[in-house]
Scaffold this active site. Structure first.
Site, mmCIF file in Angstrom:
data_model
loop_
_atom_site.group_PDB
_atom_site.id
_atom_site.type_symbol
_atom_site.label_atom_id
_atom_site.label_comp_id
_atom_site.label_asym_id
_atom_site.label_seq_id
_atom_site.Cartn_x
_atom_site.Cartn_y
_atom_site.Cartn_z
ATOM 1 N N GLU A 131 -4.807 -47.567 -9.269
ATOM 2 C CA GLU A 131 -4.883 -47.037 -10.636
ATOM 3 C C GLU A 131 -3.499 -46.976 -11.283
ATOM 4 O O GLU A 131 -3.282 -47.500 -12.375
ATOM 5 C CB GLU A 131 -5.512 -45.636 -10.613
ATOM 6 N N ASP A 181 -2.153 -49.239 -14.438
ATOM 7 C CA ASP A 181 -1.862 -48.610 -15.727
ATOM 8 C C ASP A 181 -0.415 -48.864 -16.143
ATOM 9 O O ASP A 181 -0.137 -49.227 -17.286
ATOM 10 C CB ASP A 181 -2.093 -47.092 -15.647
ATOM 11 N N SER A 228 -10.640 -48.510 -16.624
ATOM 12 C CA SER A 228 -9.291 -48.067 -16.268
ATOM 13 C C SER A 228 -8.228 -49.008 -16.806
ATOM 14 O O SER A 228 -7.113 -48.595 -17.080
ATOM 15 C CB SER A 228 -9.139 -48.034 -14.742
#
Ligand SMILES: *[C@@H]1O[C@H](CO)[C@@H](O)[C@H](O)[C@H]1NC(C)=O
Ligand SMILES: *[C@@H]1O[C@H](CO)[C@@H](O)[C@H](O)[C@H]1NC(C)=O
Ligand SMILES: *[C@@H]1O[C@H](CO)[C@@H](O)[C@H](O)[C@H]1NC(C)=O
Ligand SMILES: *[C@@H]1O[C@H](CO)[C@@H](O)[C@H](O)[C@H]1NC(C)=O
Ligand SMILES: *[C@@H]1O[C@H](CO)[C@@H](O)[C@H](O)[C@H]1NC(C)=O
Length: 661
Positions: free
Chosen positions: A315, A319, A578
């Protein structure tokens, strides 16, 4: 607060059926059972002094939306005139009427004015009372409770009343029915192993395996050539920053602006790996090699490097690699929230950027939110410093790629948090949340087995749709996922005016649907009604709230499939909303830069503008978001509960937002 208003409502209904309480008091809060591990011990020593706190109802919450609309609706003369935190505190402070009415009640019971202190946030009246005074005021009896494992005492009562005419002024009274004592466990190992046995006990949203994290992690050996043309020819299989720039027509950025800011929120133990950033930058953003995000460590937030796997690093690496590349040389702020033991929730983050939220409406819910200083003190990594209440500023865009199911939390908890997003919007902050990766189902593919807020989850092959929170809060922008259609060359498609994207149906399905908690906001009412009129869904009220009166999501979407991401030293393919949220956040950050350079304010809460101007998005009309044993909803012309209004068209968005306020 430990229980929902609905339980309180049930208690009140039960009470109404029984005989009315004597004099003018009416029941305010009641707890149906003592929380696990607490035992009632003795009646309280009459000589004890209780530090009483009366939480006063915030005023003007019903006006909040009108105010937010004033600063975010394109036709408003006050568009972009965002508020300062001080203006917000004052606007929502309890009314003088509430303060005076409660003080008069206290005075009549012998608690004179000079004993009462009003908190700095203006929302609490505090005074010390004898047990007799407190029991008389609240028509209750106090007891001492003891924690089974630690022996820690706690003073509480089972129910209490306030004068009927004060009901609307008093939010809650401490100490009463609440058990938010900070428990110091004697034996941490047993406590932690229990958390491991029952993952539900551990509420940190960053927990590996939690359904909102991105999917994938399949290694890709080697990528196609380095020429841009070759890279763009394979965007249907490998999404890179250049693919996103081509799809949404935004440029490589060349400027940084001190007034501009972009925040990415990560929840420990999720963490980025510095060498992964450099590995990614070396291939896709050469000048950024060596760049790191600005670290805002909240409640002991650490970028841990002990547990290294896709489940811990996917994640954050995704990001930050994309956000930092797409806005470079603009800096990105990393809000890393929570320590290694408890992790954290969205409320812990909101507390840190708005100190008044720590106490607003009773503050955090210890059954959902992490407690700081961390009571699990002898476990490695426990943060023993004070809870972060304020002290961090909000960036102009905040993207979060984590989420709950609406059904996991109480409506009271969700409304309280949603109001805070309204306040951030008033301050000119764009709050983005990914919409979920399981189509109409919830995290992990769960669906709801029957009506009611207590209905259990099933195995995901039937049942009610399971919308995601905070995506359903009407004051955030919920971001869904698209994919490049298989075997499509995006350059050819764009040149011929063909839409190269459709709803994401590879590995993940774009979270979308309708809230069971939040009403339909007026900014999307026309769009939602048109969709129901033109494309009536084949499901009834047994599947979702089809009243056309609740919030529909997502609002906007962006590509969420096949992202090339460096994770733990190899390039992997990653999927999820995400990915979509930080991509949209990057584009808004570039628009903010252009506005700020011209002396304008940030774009703030974008939904009212977006729904008035759907033409600045690329309408996505194909693909669905299957789940719960159904094909889910279908994308369609106009807004739909799969891809929202569509994907960004940067040139059109920029032109529109430069025209405004
Ligand atoms: C990254 O760059 C290296 C060296 O030029 C190249 O061999 C590799 O294929 C690239 N990886 C990706 C995923 O583009
Ligand atoms: C994380 O690393 C620590 C220390 O090596 C280890 O004790 C723990 O089991 C790991 N956690 C997970 C979930 O792998
Ligand atoms: C915590 O402290 C207790 C008592 O000192 C000890 O028995 C226990 O092993 C410790 N637990 C951990 C995880 O360090
Ligand atoms: C899920 O539950 C349904 C209904 O109870 C059952 O028929 C089905 O076999 C289950 N599927 C799985 C994969 O467990
Ligand atoms: C659907 O939402 C409406 C509006 O909030 C509400 O009145 C209604 O009770 C909801 N229906 C169900 C089945 O929950």
């Amino acid at each position: 607060m430990l229980f929902s208003h609905s339980i309180l409502a049930a208690a009140l209904t039960a009470l109404a059926a029984a005989s009315p309480i004597a004099d003018t008091h009416s029941l305010h809060e009641k707890r149906s059972q003592v929380p696990p591990q607490w035992q009632k011990r003795d009646v309280l020593d009459r000589r004890a002094i209780l530090p009483m706190k009366i939480g006063l109802t915030q005023s003007n919450l019903d006006q909040g939306w009108d105010w937010l609309k004033e600063v975010s609706h394109p036709s408003s003369a006050k568009y972009g005139k965002h508020w300062s935190p001080k203006q917000i505190a004052h606007a929502f402070a309890p009314s003088d009427e509430s303060v005076d009415a409660v003080k008069a009640w206290l005075a009549s019971a012998g608690v004179s004015e000079h004993r009462i202190k009003q908190s700095q946030s203006l929302s609490w009246l505090e005074f010390d009372a004898t047990v007799d005074e407190a029991e008389a005021l609240l028509k209750t009896t106090y007891n001492v409770y003891e924690h089974e494992e630690t022996g820690q005492p706690h003073v509480a009562c089972e129910e209490y009343s306030v004068p009927s005419h004060l009901k609307e002024h008093v939010d809650m009274v401490y100490p009463t029915v609440h058990f938010d004592a900070k428990v110091k466990p004697r034996d941490l190992s047993s406590d932690l192993s229990k958390r491991e046995r029952d993952p539900g006990v551990y509420k940190g949203v960053g927990k590996p395996g939690s359904g909102s994290l991105p999917k994938g992690g399949w290694h890709i050996g080697h990528h196609h050539g380095h020429k841009l043309e070759e890279e763009l020819a394979t965007c249907d299989e490998y999404i890179t920053p250049d693919c996103l720039r081509a799809l949404y027509e935004f440029p490589i950025n060349h400027r940084a602006d001190r007034k501009n800011s972009y925040g990415i929120v990560e929840y420990t133990p999720q963490s980025y790996v510095p060498s992964d950033l450099d590995m990614f930058f070396a291939n896709f953003s050469r000048k950024a090699v060596g760049e790191r995000p600005i670290l805002d460590s909240i409640d002991g937030g650490v970028v841990q490097q002990t547990n290294m796997s896709f489940g811990f690093n996917g994640e954050s690496d995704l990001d930050l690699e994309y956000a930092m590349t797409l806005v470079y040389p603009q800096k990105v702020t990393l809000y890393q929230v929570g320590d290694l033991v408890e992790g954290a929730s969205f409320n812990n983050f909101l507390d840190a950027i708005d100190g008044s939220y720590c106490t607003y409406e009773g503050g955090d819910d210890p059954s959902q939110d992490a407690i700081y200083p961390d009571p699990y003190t002898n476990y490695t990594g426990a943060y023993e410093g004070p809870e972060n209440c304020g002290g961090y500023s909000a960036t102009k865009v905040i993207s979060t790629s984590y989420g709950y199911n609406e059904h996991d939390l109480t409506p009271f908890y969700e409304r309280r948090q949603c109001h805070e997003y309204l306040k951030l919007g008033l301050m000119g902050v764009s709050v983005l949340y990914s919409s979920g990766d399981y189509g109409v189902a919830g995290n992990g593919g769960q669906c709801i087995d029957g009506p009611g807020i207590d209905a259990p989850y099933n195995n995901g092959t039937s049942g009610r749709f399971n919308p995601s929170f905070p995506a359903t809060c009407p004051y955030v922008t919920a971001v869904g996922a698209t994919q490049v259609k298989p075997n499509t060359n995006i350059v050819d498609a764009l040149a011929s005016g063909t839409q190269p994207e459709e709803a994401c149906e590879t590995v993940i399905y774009s979270g979308g649907g309708f809230s069971n908690v939040f009403a339909l906001p007026d900014y999307q009412a026309d769009a939602v009604h048109e969709w129901f009129d033109n494309y009536p869904p084949p499901y009834g009220a047994d599947r979702f709230n089809n009243s056309m009166q609740t919030r529909g999501f997502p609002d906007i979407s962006a590509n969420g499939a096949n992202y090339v991401v460096a994770v733990d030293g190899t390039f992997s393919l990653v999927f999820g909303t995400s990915a979509s949220s930080p991509t949209l956040g990057s584009i808004l950050t570039l628009i903010n830069q252009a506005r700020l350079t011209r002396g304008k304010s940030s774009v703030g809460f974008i939904n009212p503008v977006a729904y008035e101007h759907p033409e600045v998005f690329n309408d996505i009309t194909e693909g669905g978001n299957q789940g719960c044993g159904t094909p889910g909803f279908e994308s369609a012309p106009g807004w739909d509960p799969v891809t929202g209004l569509g994907t960004p068209n940067y040139p059109k968005m920029l032109k529109l937002w430069l025209r405004m306020g």
